[in-house]
Design a protein around this motif. Sequence first.
Motif, PDB file in Angstrom:
ATOM      1  N   SER A   1       0.833  -1.207   0.000  1.00  0.00           N
ATOM      2  CA  SER A   1       0.000   0.000   0.000  1.00  0.00           C
ATOM      3  C   SER A   1       0.864   1.252   0.000  1.00  0.00           C
ATOM      4  CB  SER A   1      -0.914   0.003   1.218  1.00  0.00           C
ATOM      5  OG  SER A   1      -0.245   0.539   2.334  1.00  0.00           O
ATOM      6  N   ILE A   2       0.279   2.311  -0.523  1.00  0.00           N
ATOM      7  CA  ILE A   2       0.978   3.589  -0.561  1.00  0.00           C
ATOM      8  C   ILE A   2       1.334   4.040   0.849  1.00  0.00           C
ATOM      9  CG2 ILE A   2       0.618   6.052  -0.956  1.00  0.00           C
ATOM     10  CD1 ILE A   2      -0.604   5.512  -3.541  1.00  0.00           C
ATOM     11  N   VAL A   3       0.386   3.887   1.746  1.00  0.00           N
ATOM     12  CA  VAL A   3       0.599   4.321   3.125  1.00  0.00           C
ATOM     13  C   VAL A   3       1.788   3.613   3.750  1.00  0.00           C
ATOM     14  CG1 VAL A   3      -0.441   4.429   5.407  1.00  0.00           C
ATOM     15  CG2 VAL A   3      -1.842   4.856   3.386  1.00  0.00           C
ATOM     16  N   GLU A   4       1.829   2.320   3.535  1.00  0.00           N
ATOM     17  CA  GLU A   4       2.914   1.541   4.141  1.00  0.00           C
ATOM     18  C   GLU A   4       4.275   1.948   3.597  1.00  0.00           C
ATOM     19  OE1 GLU A   4       5.150  -2.590   3.732  1.00  0.00           O
ATOM     20  OE2 GLU A   4       3.154  -2.455   2.822  1.00  0.00           O
ATOM     21  N   VAL A   5       4.365   1.982   2.283  1.00  0.00           N
ATOM     22  CA  VAL A   5       5.644   2.315   1.658  1.00  0.00           C
ATOM     23  C   VAL A   5       6.085   3.722   2.011  1.00  0.00           C
ATOM     24  CG1 VAL A   5       6.802   2.663  -0.552  1.00  0.00           C
ATOM     25  CG2 VAL A   5       5.307   0.684  -0.217  1.00  0.00           C
ATOM     26  N   ALA A   6       5.132   4.659   1.990  1.00  0.00           N
ATOM     27  CA  ALA A   6       5.460   6.046   2.315  1.00  0.00           C
ATOM     28  C   ALA A   6       6.000   6.135   3.740  1.00  0.00           C
ATOM     29  CB  ALA A   6       4.226   6.923   2.153  1.00  0.00           C
ATOM     30  N   ALA A   7       5.347   5.457   4.659  1.00  0.00           N
ATOM     31  CA  ALA A   7       5.793   5.480   6.049  1.00  0.00           C
ATOM     32  C   ALA A   7       7.194   4.894   6.167  1.00  0.00           C
ATOM     33  CB  ALA A   7       4.805   4.708   6.919  1.00  0.00           C
ATOM     34  N   ALA A   8       7.416   3.802   5.474  1.00  0.00           N
ATOM     35  CA  ALA A   8       8.727   3.155   5.547  1.00  0.00           C
ATOM     36  C   ALA A   8       9.816   4.050   4.966  1.00  0.00           C
ATOM     37  CB  ALA A   8       8.677   1.819   4.803  1.00  0.00           C
ATOM     38  N   ALA A   9       9.433   4.856   3.992  1.00  0.00           N
ATOM     39  CA  ALA A   9      10.422   5.730   3.359  1.00  0.00           C
ATOM     40  C   ALA A   9      10.511   7.082   4.061  1.00  0.00           C
ATOM     41  CB  ALA A   9      10.073   5.935   1.883  1.00  0.00           C
ATOM     42  N   GLY A  10       9.678   7.265   5.085  1.00  0.00           N
ATOM     43  CA  GLY A  10       9.740   8.501   5.849  1.00  0.00           C
ATOM     44  C   GLY A  10       9.127   9.695   5.159  1.00  0.00           C
TER      45      GLY A  10
END
Lengths: 84, 84
Positions: free
Chosen positions: B29-38
């Motif tokens: 998900s976009i949310v997950e990846v975005a969070a992981a990438a800060g």
Amino acid sequence: MVRPSLTPEERRRGEQLGLLLRDVRGDRSIVEVAAAAGMSAETLRKIETGRIPTPAFFTIAALADVLGVSLDHLALRLTPATPA
Amino acid sequence: MVRPSLTPEERRRGEQLGLLLRDVRGDRSIVEVAAAAGMSAETLRKIETGRIPTPAFFTIAALADVLGVSLDHLALRLTPATPA
DNA sequence: AACTATACCGGTATTTGTATCGCGCTGATC
DNA sequence: GATCAGCGCGATACAAATACCGGTATAGTT
């Protein structure tokens, strides 16, 4: 609610990138390399001196291409902490 | 004499980068990846849809890291003409 | 000494990156 | 059918990227 200022660490990271790029440039002049990468000499100078701490991706990509360095090579040497 | 607007080609290039990143993200998900990438999900969304045509180097580097792709891999597929 | 080339820095101007908020849409669950 | 979560977009806000100009300094050349 807006864009926050860059942290000291981000600025340090920008400095590191600049130093790295300057090192790779070696003897070639700023003007020459900047022209080859399609950017102004001022911009390259600011990047190298860390006064542009978070330059654009394609800007760095063009520079890396002109200088003959790998982007991964650059990024690897600059992913310091990046904690949580 | 100031900063010129982005050319249509630069915007196209941004779109290509976005498509590539979206493709690599796959099911995550976009949310997950975005969070992981800060970064915020909105920002990642804009990058993927090409509404941020020239994102910051470290932003893409963080994304590439999270997604497990090579920066050179990304850049190579996006250095279109760049003639003279 | 004058000239040239290269580099640095500060200021100014405009565009863009990034973040947050609010609204709409879809799909799932109750 | 109401609620909830996730995705997408538009608007808003501020910081930063990039470009150009002028001034300064240093080193090399004639």
